[in-house]
Design a protein around this motif. Structure first.
Motif, PDB file in Angstrom:
ATOM      1  N   UNK A  38       0.748  -0.961  -0.055  1.00 15.05           N
ATOM      2  CA  UNK A  38       0.232   0.343   0.284  1.00 15.05           C
ATOM      3  C   UNK A  38       0.926   1.534   0.090  1.00 15.05           C
ATOM      4  N   UNK A  39       0.920   2.070  -0.689  1.00 17.24           N
ATOM      5  CA  UNK A  39       1.848   3.382  -1.001  1.00 17.24           C
ATOM      6  C   UNK A  39       1.239   4.508  -1.031  1.00 17.24           C
ATOM      7  N   UNK A  40       1.991   5.528  -0.699  1.00 12.63           N
ATOM      8  CA  UNK A  40       1.442   6.554   0.092  1.00 12.63           C
ATOM      9  C   UNK A  40       1.025   7.363  -1.082  1.00 12.63           C
ATOM     10  N   UNK A  88       3.168   8.184  -7.028  1.00 13.10           N
ATOM     11  CA  UNK A  88       2.927   8.957  -7.848  1.00 13.10           C
ATOM     12  C   UNK A  88       4.324   9.674  -8.477  1.00 13.10           C
ATOM     13  N   UNK A  89       4.795   9.327  -7.472  1.00 14.59           N
ATOM     14  CA  UNK A  89       6.468   9.603  -7.544  1.00 14.59           C
ATOM     15  C   UNK A  89       6.537  11.056  -7.589  1.00 14.59           C
ATOM     16  N   UNK A  90       5.739  12.091  -6.960  1.00 16.78           N
ATOM     17  CA  UNK A  90       6.018  13.586  -6.552  1.00 16.78           C
ATOM     18  C   UNK A  90       4.698  13.515  -5.469  1.00 16.78           C
ATOM     19  N   UNK A 110      -2.070  16.912 -10.643  1.00 10.21           N
ATOM     20  CA  UNK A 110      -2.311  15.243 -10.991  1.00 10.21           C
ATOM     21  C   UNK A 110      -3.756  15.470 -12.079  1.00 10.21           C
ATOM     22  N   UNK A 111      -3.513  14.983 -12.683  1.00 10.30           N
ATOM     23  CA  UNK A 111      -4.472  14.260 -13.752  1.00 10.30           C
ATOM     24  C   UNK A 111      -5.310  13.645 -13.491  1.00 10.30           C
ATOM     25  N   UNK A 112      -6.418  13.640 -13.618  1.00  7.00           N
ATOM     26  CA  UNK A 112      -7.910  12.328 -13.398  1.00  7.00           C
ATOM     27  C   UNK A 112      -7.510  10.825 -13.052  1.00  7.00           C
ATOM     28  N   UNK A 113      -7.128  10.926 -14.650  1.00  2.65           N
ATOM     29  CA  UNK A 113      -6.812   9.257 -14.932  1.00  2.65           C
ATOM     30  C   UNK A 113      -5.733   8.694 -13.620  1.00  2.65           C
ATOM     31  N   UNK A 114      -4.708   9.608 -13.614  1.00  2.00           N
ATOM     32  CA  UNK A 114      -3.654   9.421 -12.351  1.00  2.00           C
ATOM     33  C   UNK A 114      -4.226   9.266 -10.734  1.00  2.00           C
ATOM     34  N   UNK A 115      -5.226  10.363 -10.329  1.00  2.00           N
ATOM     35  CA  UNK A 115      -5.963  10.679  -9.312  1.00  2.00           C
ATOM     36  C   UNK A 115      -7.459   8.567  -9.047  1.00  2.00           C
ATOM     37  N   UNK A 116      -7.391   8.732 -10.335  1.00  2.00           N
ATOM     38  CA  UNK A 116      -8.177   6.993 -10.436  1.00  2.00           C
ATOM     39  C   UNK A 116      -7.046   6.093 -10.163  1.00  2.00           C
ATOM     40  N   UNK A 117      -6.164   6.099 -11.174  1.00  2.00           N
ATOM     41  CA  UNK A 117      -5.217   4.487 -10.456  1.00  2.00           C
ATOM     42  C   UNK A 117      -5.261   5.062  -9.286  1.00  2.00           C
ATOM     43  N   UNK A 125      -9.272  17.533  -5.364  1.00  2.00           N
ATOM     44  CA  UNK A 125      -8.931  15.552  -5.584  1.00  2.00           C
ATOM     45  C   UNK A 125      -7.290  15.351  -5.027  1.00  2.00           C
ATOM     46  N   UNK A 126      -6.596  16.650  -4.402  1.00  2.00           N
ATOM     47  CA  UNK A 126      -5.118  16.247  -4.387  1.00  2.00           C
ATOM     48  C   UNK A 126      -5.672  15.332  -3.000  1.00  2.00           C
ATOM     49  N   UNK A 127      -5.906  16.461  -2.090  1.00  2.00           N
ATOM     50  CA  UNK A 127      -6.455  16.166  -0.784  1.00  2.00           C
ATOM     51  C   UNK A 127      -6.946  15.144  -0.337  1.00  2.00           C
ATOM     52  N   UNK A 128      -8.010  14.810  -1.755  1.00  2.00           N
ATOM     53  CA  UNK A 128      -8.519  13.399  -1.665  1.00  2.00           C
ATOM     54  C   UNK A 128      -7.833  12.111  -1.279  1.00  2.00           C
TER      55      UNK A 128
END
Length: 226
Positions: free
Chosen positions: A77-79, A84-86, A93-100, A184-187
């Motif tokens: 389980x990664x933070x 994301x690597x940053x 963060x693009x939406x698709x990365x949030x979904x991922x 969404x970053x905070x989510x």
């Protein structure tokens, strides 16, 4: 085997005892040797110490196995930052990365999280809901939902609601407006804090709470702004 035979089987005093012709004296020599080897307080204490060390090593092995299991679990389980690597907040963060990321957590925290797609935007982006609670509550989500309807007098079955120790439902919706992307970053940070099994504070909260997270209500507007 007779006592004398046992004593004579000891390798150390055999030469000395063999020189004695008196049987009583010979037995005495062997008994003294036996006492020196097995009843000496220093040697007895050493044996006790070795026994204690052995027991301690067994406990260390058990503890090491537990820590290794916990480490592997945390490694899976990664933070958000590790995934994301940053660092969150350093860039959008693009939406698709949030979904991922939400899919990643759902795959690695199955006992405390459930991910559901409830729709799709005009531009084809998925709309998600994450349900997070204790493992026990996750097994009873439908009963908790129905009890919440009864508490609000919205249930059609008209059954009495369970008020004592009833789980509360907290709904968190993020990024309603496309030009407010930090939410969404905070989510993602909120999701990680709630699903990280080493976080004892949030584990305690989730014993009587179900948290529902909509990470991005307006993905199209968010990605247009981002």
């Amino acid at each position: 085997m007779e006592t004398a035979e046992v004593l004579f089987s000891l390798p150390g005093p055999q030469a000395k005892a063999a020189k004695e012709s008196n049987p009583k004296r010979k037995n005495l020599i062997m008994k003294e040797a036996f006492a020196e080897r097995y009843l000496n307080p220093e040697k007895t204490g050493l044996l006790l110490l070795l026994s204690q060390i052995s027991a301690m090593l067994k406990k260390i092995k058990i503890l090491a196995f537990f820590l290794l299991t916990l480490t592997v679990s945390k490694a899976q389980l990664k933070s958000p930052e590790d995934f994301l690597g940053y660092k969150i907040g350093s860039r959008f963060t693009p939406h698709w990365k949030i979904v991922n990321y939400f899919n990643h957590v759902a795959a690695n925290a199955t006992s405390v999280m459930k991910l559901q797609q409830y729709g799709e935007t005009n531009e084809g982006r998925p709309l998600l809901l994450a349900f997070i609670s204790s493992a026990e509550n996750m097994k009873n989500l439908e009963q908790i939902r129905m009890n919440n309807l009864r508490l609000a007098n919205l249930s059609k079955d008209k059954m009495a609601a369970q008020e004592e120790n009833a789980a509360a439902i907290v709904w968190l919706s993020y990024n309603v407006h496309g030009n407010e992307p930090s939410s969404s970053e905070a989510a993602m940070l909120t999701l990680y804090a709630l699903t990280d099994l080493s976080n004892t504070k949030t584990k305690d909260w989730l014993k009587n709470t179900v948290v529902i997270i909509d990470p991005c209500v307006n993905p199209d507007g968010r990605d247009r702004y981002v």
